[in-house]
Design a protein around this motif. Structure first.
Motif, PDB file in Angstrom:
ATOM      1  N   PHE A  80       0.831  -1.211   0.000  1.00  0.00           N
ATOM      2  CA  PHE A  80       0.000   0.000   0.000  1.00  0.00           C
ATOM      3  C   PHE A  80       0.867   1.263   0.000  1.00  0.00           C
ATOM      4  N   GLY A  81       2.155   1.076  -0.251  1.00  0.00           N
ATOM      5  CA  GLY A  81       3.094   2.192  -0.184  1.00  0.00           C
ATOM      6  C   GLY A  81       2.941   3.205  -1.295  1.00  0.00           C
ATOM      7  N   LYS A  82       2.341   2.824  -2.405  1.00  0.00           N
ATOM      8  CA  LYS A  82       2.146   3.796  -3.494  1.00  0.00           C
ATOM      9  C   LYS A  82       1.183   4.897  -3.054  1.00  0.00           C
ATOM     10  N   TYR A  83       0.152   4.512  -2.306  1.00  0.00           N
ATOM     11  CA  TYR A  83      -0.871   5.474  -1.902  1.00  0.00           C
ATOM     12  C   TYR A  83      -0.665   5.972  -0.471  1.00  0.00           C
ATOM     13  N   PHE A  84       0.025   5.161   0.341  1.00  0.00           N
ATOM     14  CA  PHE A  84       0.327   5.561   1.712  1.00  0.00           C
ATOM     15  C   PHE A  84       1.828   5.352   1.927  1.00  0.00           C
ATOM     16  N   PRO A  85       2.644   6.228   1.361  1.00  0.00           N
ATOM     17  CA  PRO A  85       4.096   5.979   1.317  1.00  0.00           C
ATOM     18  C   PRO A  85       4.810   6.298   2.625  1.00  0.00           C
ATOM     19  N   GLU A  86       5.687   5.391   2.991  1.00  0.00           N
ATOM     20  CA  GLU A  86       6.654   5.645   4.063  1.00  0.00           C
ATOM     21  C   GLU A  86       7.969   5.961   3.364  1.00  0.00           C
TER      22      GLU A  86
ATOM     23  N   GLU B 179       0.135   4.506   9.689  1.00  0.00           N
ATOM     24  CA  GLU B 179      -0.716   5.536  10.292  1.00  0.00           C
ATOM     25  C   GLU B 179      -1.602   6.184   9.229  1.00  0.00           C
ATOM     26  N   ALA B 180      -1.032   6.471   8.061  1.00  0.00           N
ATOM     27  CA  ALA B 180      -1.816   7.048   6.978  1.00  0.00           C
ATOM     28  C   ALA B 180      -2.868   6.055   6.489  1.00  0.00           C
ATOM     29  N   PHE B 181      -2.485   4.789   6.405  1.00  0.00           N
ATOM     30  CA  PHE B 181      -3.445   3.745   6.023  1.00  0.00           C
ATOM     31  C   PHE B 181      -4.596   3.704   7.021  1.00  0.00           C
ATOM     32  N   LYS B 182      -4.275   3.712   8.306  1.00  0.00           N
ATOM     33  CA  LYS B 182      -5.299   3.619   9.348  1.00  0.00           C
ATOM     34  C   LYS B 182      -6.245   4.809   9.304  1.00  0.00           C
TER      35      LYS B 182
ATOM     36  N   LEU C 203     -14.113  -2.879   3.196  1.00  0.00           N
ATOM     37  CA  LEU C 203     -12.664  -2.948   3.418  1.00  0.00           C
ATOM     38  C   LEU C 203     -11.974  -3.562   2.205  1.00  0.00           C
ATOM     39  N   ILE C 204     -12.539  -4.614   1.675  1.00  0.00           N
ATOM     40  CA  ILE C 204     -11.944  -5.276   0.513  1.00  0.00           C
ATOM     41  C   ILE C 204     -11.866  -4.305  -0.659  1.00  0.00           C
ATOM     42  N   GLN C 205     -12.928  -3.542  -0.873  1.00  0.00           N
ATOM     43  CA  GLN C 205     -12.902  -2.575  -1.966  1.00  0.00           C
ATOM     44  C   GLN C 205     -11.882  -1.466  -1.701  1.00  0.00           C
ATOM     45  N   PHE C 206     -11.789  -1.020  -0.461  1.00  0.00           N
ATOM     46  CA  PHE C 206     -10.794  -0.012  -0.086  1.00  0.00           C
ATOM     47  C   PHE C 206      -9.387  -0.512  -0.405  1.00  0.00           C
ATOM     48  N   CYS C 207      -9.104  -1.748  -0.020  1.00  0.00           N
ATOM     49  CA  CYS C 207      -7.774  -2.314  -0.256  1.00  0.00           C
ATOM     50  C   CYS C 207      -7.506  -2.498  -1.744  1.00  0.00           C
ATOM     51  N   HIS C 208      -8.514  -2.958  -2.496  1.00  0.00           N
ATOM     52  CA  HIS C 208      -8.328  -3.138  -3.938  1.00  0.00           C
ATOM     53  C   HIS C 208      -7.989  -1.813  -4.611  1.00  0.00           C
ATOM     54  N   GLU C 209      -8.618  -0.743  -4.154  1.00  0.00           N
ATOM     55  CA  GLU C 209      -8.352   0.565  -4.756  1.00  0.00           C
ATOM     56  C   GLU C 209      -6.922   1.034  -4.499  1.00  0.00           C
TER      57      GLU C 209
ATOM     58  N   PHE D  70      20.030   1.845   6.195  1.00  0.00           N
ATOM     59  CA  PHE D  70      18.756   1.581   6.878  1.00  0.00           C
ATOM     60  C   PHE D  70      18.279   0.141   6.680  1.00  0.00           C
ATOM     61  N   ASN D  71      19.047  -0.613   5.887  1.00  0.00           N
ATOM     62  CA  ASN D  71      18.718  -2.017   5.611  1.00  0.00           C
ATOM     63  C   ASN D  71      17.288  -2.169   5.073  1.00  0.00           C
ATOM     64  N   HIS D  72      16.961  -1.376   4.048  1.00  0.00           N
ATOM     65  CA  HIS D  72      15.676  -1.552   3.378  1.00  0.00           C
ATOM     66  C   HIS D  72      15.848  -1.355   1.873  1.00  0.00           C
ATOM     67  N   TYR D  73      14.858  -1.803   1.128  1.00  0.00           N
ATOM     68  CA  TYR D  73      14.842  -1.641  -0.327  1.00  0.00           C
ATOM     69  C   TYR D  73      13.899  -0.505  -0.693  1.00  0.00           C
ATOM     70  N   HIS D  74      14.266   0.242  -1.701  1.00  0.00           N
ATOM     71  CA  HIS D  74      13.356   1.242  -2.249  1.00  0.00           C
ATOM     72  C   HIS D  74      12.414   0.548  -3.236  1.00  0.00           C
ATOM     73  N   LEU D  75      11.184   0.994  -3.257  1.00  0.00           N
ATOM     74  CA  LEU D  75      10.138   0.264  -3.967  1.00  0.00           C
ATOM     75  C   LEU D  75       9.577   1.058  -5.140  1.00  0.00           C
ATOM     76  N   SER D  76       9.240   0.326  -6.189  1.00  0.00           N
ATOM     77  CA  SER D  76       8.357   0.835  -7.233  1.00  0.00           C
ATOM     78  C   SER D  76       7.131  -0.073  -7.237  1.00  0.00           C
ATOM     79  N   PHE D  77       6.132   0.264  -8.046  1.00  0.00           N
ATOM     80  CA  PHE D  77       4.841  -0.427  -7.901  1.00  0.00           C
ATOM     81  C   PHE D  77       4.209  -0.750  -9.246  1.00  0.00           C
ATOM     82  N   ASP D  78       3.610  -1.924  -9.312  1.00  0.00           N
ATOM     83  CA  ASP D  78       2.804  -2.343 -10.456  1.00  0.00           C
ATOM     84  C   ASP D  78       1.351  -2.447  -9.973  1.00  0.00           C
ATOM     85  N   CYS D  79       0.541  -1.454 -10.324  1.00  0.00           N
ATOM     86  CA  CYS D  79      -0.836  -1.396  -9.816  1.00  0.00           C
ATOM     87  C   CYS D  79      -1.692  -2.535 -10.364  1.00  0.00           C
ATOM     88  N   ASP D  80      -1.636  -2.768 -11.667  1.00  0.00           N
ATOM     89  CA  ASP D  80      -2.503  -3.774 -12.285  1.00  0.00           C
ATOM     90  C   ASP D  80      -2.238  -5.165 -11.723  1.00  0.00           C
TER      91      ASP D  80
END
Length: 301
Positions: free
Chosen positions: A40-46, A60-63, A104-110, A124-134
């Motif tokens: 959900f990082g594309k719409y609620f990015p950390e 927190e943004a997701f919640k 909730l299911i529809q919210f998550c699908h969106e 920081f021992n993390h990967y930077h992300l890109s996203f494939d929505c479809d």
């Protein structure tokens, strides 16, 4: 993957209209896993502290967004409730109202998207992300719909993000294949609206489908001769059956359907009308009139 039992037993009827705790638990597991993966990082990015990109879901943004759009669902999700008090209390599986779960299911699908790991940020021992929505939405749909199918849940998440109720098997083909092409565009629209409402997961809206279908029934009886409903209805039935016995059957059914519409709480709201009490009764009454309208509408061609 297809489970072996499904291969042996075939498809099971999808006739369960609630979301039981085990299904709710499965949905929670899917969504929690997606949150942890950053889906959900594309719409609620950390954002990475160094400003190099998104690396996770901002919970927190997701919640906060979920609370605003689906207020009856708590996050973190609740899957158990406490029964009793103090020493004698026990925990039991819990599921929210089924409409809230579907929301909730529809919210998550969106908002879901498949996270794709990019560069590794060693500090920081993390990967930077890109996203494939479809792809993310498709994978989410498949997982949710498999849980629904395995548990005979009568809903399906479509690629539009809408959730429909699967019609009873006896009605499914007729609903899916019917094309309303009568000369009366208003009648066609009324029939489409009744079908859409009937496929809603919300029983209140399915009750409205009966009202719209009975409105269509009253209209179809006037199309051939608008100035006289009785004459117009007779002409319509005459065009649908030339054999005497079947014509008599149509006439009896037409009268009975009109009586149903007046007696039951469908088109009118007078005190004393009979309430339709169950979802199964909605299915039966809808099926009866829908099938009859499909038959007699051929007399308008």
């Amino acid at each position: 993957m297809e489970y072996y039992s499904d291969q042996i037993n075939g498809a099971q009827p999808r006739d369960v209209e609630i979301i039981p705790p085990n299904v709710w638990g499965g949905i929670v597991s899917i969504v929690n896993g997606l949150i942890a993966s950053g889906a959900f990082g594309k719409y609620f990015p950390e954002e990475c502290p160094d400003g190099q990109g998104v690396y996770a879901t901002n919970e927190e943004a997701f919640k906060l967004s979920l609370r605003a759009e689906v207020p009856d669902i708590e996050y973190p999700f609740v899957t158990e409730e406490t029964i009793g008090e103090s020493y004698f209390s026990e925990k039991k599986p819990y599921s929210p109202n089924y409409l809230s779960v579907l929301d909730l299911i529809q919210f998550c699908h969106e908002h879901v998207a498949k996270p794709i790991q990019g560069s590794h940020h060693s500090f920081f021992n993390h990967y930077h992300l890109s996203f494939d929505c479809d792809e993310g939405k498709e994978e989410f749909r498949n997982r949710v719909n498999r849980i629904f199918s395995r548990n005979r849940i009568s809903y399906e998440l479509k690629d539009t993000g809408n959730i429909i109720r699967l019609a009873p098997e006896v009605l499914s083909d007729a609903l899916n294949t019917a094309r309303f092409t009568t000369p009366d565009s208003t009648l066609n629209r009324m029939l489409e609206e009744s079908r859409d409402k009937f496929l809603s997961p919300d029983e209140v809206i399915r009750r409205e489908s009966l009202e719209r279908l009975w409105d269509a029934w009253e209209r179809i009886k006037t199309v051939l001769k608008p100035e006289s409903k009785k004459v117009s209805a007779t002409l319509l039935l005459d065009k649908c059956a030339s054999e005497e016995n079947f014509r008599e059957l149509l006439d009896e059914e037409a009268k009975k359907l009109t009586t149903i519409g007046n007696k039951f709480h469908i088109r009118h709201s007078e005190v004393g009308q009979v309430e339709i009490q169950t979802s199964g009764q909605i299915d039966y009454i809808f099926h009866r009139l829908f099938s009859f309208i499909l038959l007699v509408s051929k007399g308008l061609a």
